[in-house]
Design a protein around this motif. Structure first.
Motif, PDB file in Angstrom:
ATOM      1  N   LYS A  45      64.217 -41.739  17.359  1.00 25.43           N
ATOM      2  CA  LYS A  45      63.682 -42.569  16.279  1.00 25.43           C
ATOM      3  C   LYS A  45      62.157 -42.519  16.262  1.00 25.43           C
ATOM      4  O   LYS A  45      61.535 -42.435  15.201  1.00 25.43           O
ATOM      5  N   ARG A  47      60.259 -40.069  17.295  1.00 19.51           N
ATOM      6  CA  ARG A  47      59.860 -38.761  16.764  1.00 19.51           C
ATOM      7  C   ARG A  47      59.991 -38.712  15.247  1.00 19.51           C
ATOM      8  O   ARG A  47      59.128 -38.168  14.555  1.00 19.51           O
ATOM      9  N   LYS A  48      61.079 -39.298  14.724  1.00 18.18           N
ATOM     10  CA  LYS A  48      61.299 -39.319  13.279  1.00 18.18           C
ATOM     11  C   LYS A  48      60.205 -40.118  12.576  1.00 18.18           C
ATOM     12  O   LYS A  48      59.653 -39.680  11.565  1.00 18.18           O
ATOM     13  N   ARG A  51      56.933 -38.147  12.654  1.00 16.39           N
ATOM     14  CA  ARG A  51      56.915 -37.081  11.645  1.00 16.39           C
ATOM     15  C   ARG A  51      56.668 -37.655  10.252  1.00 16.39           C
ATOM     16  O   ARG A  51      55.912 -37.087   9.462  1.00 16.39           O
TER      17      ARG A  51
END
Length: 123
Positions: A45, A47-48, A51
């Motif tokens: 989560k 990392r998402k 990004r």
């Protein structure tokens, strides 16, 4: 003996030794697996979200570059800028188009500034 204080406590009925509860290995393993799964989920989560933030920052930079290039060229359309009061101030703070009321009743005039790649209004 040479123990001194500890020997005296044990001779006169000191505290009984502390007994620890037996370790439930099945439960311990379940807790470990659950914590590991949670760590993996939070990592994915994170990392998402990172990004998405990076993509939003890139889009903001591109938008600011294009808006500033339009502003330098004199082709910026002021009709694209909304009424400054409607989206930034609650209804009871608004007064006419370019004025807002402070909490003590004083009014402030809004100035149009080019900030972070977009035209905005501030007091």
């Amino acid at each position: 003996g040479g123990g001194g204080l500890t020997e005296g406590v044990m001779q006169h009925g000191g505290l009984p030794p502390i007994r620890q509860a037996p370790i439930n290995e099945v439960h311990t393993e379940m807790v470990r697996v659950k914590e590991l799964q949670r760590e993996i989920f939070c990592n994915a989560k994170s990392r998402k979200v990172f990004r998405a933030q990076k993509e939003a920052a890139t889009q903001q930079l591109e938008r600011s570059m294009s808006d500033s290039a339009l502003a330098r060229a004199g082709r910026f359309d002021p009709a694209t800028v909304r009424n400054p009061n409607t989206c930034r101030y609650v209804r009871h703070q608004r007064q006419h188009k370019h004025q807002v009321l402070q909490g003590d009743g004083r009014s402030k005039i809004l100035s149009r500034v080019f900030l972070n790649g977009e035209w905005t209004y501030c007091t």
